[in-house]
Design a protein around this motif. Structure first.
Motif: not given
Length: 430
Positions: A253-258, A264-266, A296-297, A371-378
């Motif tokens: 789920d963390v990967l999906i949110d990331a 969203r960013r690109h 949902r996303l 496991h912060d999705p924002l950090h994982w996205a970074d």
């Protein structure tokens, strides 16, 4: 130590009873209770057989179509012990079947005759309890591998996940105290066994798992395109892969949110996420939870789900990916990370458990705290968008994985067995 005088067979390790009650080494990893432990049990059994040690693997029967006794390869036999119903049980139901399983193991040994097995190697806490009984009755050494420890899992639970039960916590302390030797995947796990279970450090061998390096390999020029075509994946996309059981512990789920954050960013990013696995553990309660999260996303067009795959097809997933994500809340080692790197694919993994050993941070992959999705996205975005970084990680990944082979694991395990023999009987002259 044995209560009677040492057996005449004590100096030799000719036959090993390998106990894997809750999951068969012949099961497909990635769903149910089958995972890295299955791979470890089967691969090490093969290595022992190739070194002249006969192995009989005892596991609980779960399929009526399987013969009670199967020869997996010369020197490796798998016995399916009838203990409880074939279907409808998960590993949390299995403690009530321990007596039946132990009885089945004892019946087999009785048919062989006293002194047939020279050593017992049990895997996971359920098998460890049977191993304790067998060791006492047969008067042979017991080597135990926990694979995961309840106290460690409970300390790193995902939100909403179920803690391991008290009976497991108690049983693991008893196994640690009574086993002749223990094995740990990493030095960090060894320290956990000492700190959390009171195990004696001098009786613990660190034996990292390996990868089948003849199968998991980069594949040469054009391998990525070939793999993507075979899997039906877009050739031009950036591809992130997740391989594992679908449960909270593995944190897909963390990967999906990331992924949603990366898009969203690109919004114009060509990105596909590949999820390979089936529901397991807590994931059985909501087998479609990831699909619902993706819907949902609003990122259905960017996520592809695949059922668990055999190793020869899993190679193609790793070769097809630009990066493999391992966002687990805990891993005693992380075979997926190692196999991906053996294919020349960088890994982004959580900085927990054995993953800091499986992944050389900053060299063969990147480790993420938390496991912060924002950090994982970074971090994922950094690997995807920096071609020079991704290429350097990919080159180093296969070199790093080359340090971990099943042959090396097998040699270390034989050394462990010899030390167990000497601990149990006294030093041998053989």
């Amino acid at each position: 130590m044995p209560s009677a005088s040492p057996h005449v067979r004590g100096p030799l390790i000719r036959r090993v009873a390998l106990l894997s009650m809750h999951t068969s080494p012949l099961a497909q990893p990635g769903t149910g209770d089958a995972g890295g432990m299955n791979v470890f049990v089967l691969q090490t059994a093969r290595q022992l057989a190739r070194r002249g040690i006969e192995v009989e693997i005892f596991t609980r029967a779960t399929e009526s179509s399987r013969d009670p006794l199967e020869e997996e390869e010369p020197g490796v036999r798998v016995r399916h012990i009838l203990a409880g119903p074939l279907e409808g049980l998960n590993k949390y139901d299995l403690p009530q079947e321990l007596c039946s399983f132990a009885h089945g193991v004892m019946q087999v040994e009785a048919r062989h005759g006293a002194g047939y097995f020279d050593l017992i190697h049990s895997h996971y806490w359920l098998s460890g309890q049977v191993g304790r009984i067998a060791s006492q009755l047969w008067q042979v050494p017991l080597v135990h591998t926990f694979h995961t420890v309840a106290a460690v899992k409970n300390a790193s639970l995902a939100e909403g996940d179920t803690p391991e039960p008290q009976n497991r916590l108690v049983a693991e302390h008893k196994i640690a105290a009574s086993a002749t030797r223990l094995t740990a995947n990493t030095p960090a796990e060894k320290q956990e066994l000492v700190d959390m279970l009171g195990a004696r450090a001098q009786r613990i061998d660190v034996i990292p798992p390996g990868a089948d390096l003849s199968l998991f390999s980069p594949g040469g020029p054009g391998a990525t395109e070939v793999a993507r075509r075979e899997l039906g994946l877009p050739l031009e996309d950036q591809i992130i892969a997740f391989v594992g059981r679908i449960q909270r512990l593995k944190a897909p789920d963390v990967l999906i949110d990331a992924t949603a954050e990366l898009l969203r960013r690109h919004p114009d990013r060509y990105l596909t996420v590949v999820i390979v696995g089936g529901p397991s553990g807590s994931g059985l309660d909501a087998p479609t939870v990831l699909q619902e999260q993706v819907a949902r996303l609003g990122i259905e067009a960017h996520v592809k789900f695949f059922r668990p795959m055999p190793p020869e097809k899993l190679v193609q997933v790793f070769r097809a990916a630009d990066v493999v994500a391992v966002p687990s809340h805990n891993e005693s080692f992380g075979l997926v990370a190692l196999e991906a790197q053996a294919c020349g694919t960088p890994v982004v993994a959580t900085n927990v458990g054995g993953l800091p050993l499986a992944v050389d941070d900053g060299v063969s992959g990147l480790l993420v705290d938390g496991h912060d999705p924002l950090h994982w996205a970074d971090v994922l975005g950094r690997v995807l968008d920096d071609d020079a970084l991704r290429f350097a990680l990919a080159v180093a990944a296969s070199r790093h994985a080359a340090n971990f082979s099943w042959s090396r694991t097998g040699s270390k395990l034989v050394d462990c067995y010899r030390r167990a023999r000497d601990n149990y009987y006294g030093p041998s002259l053989s």
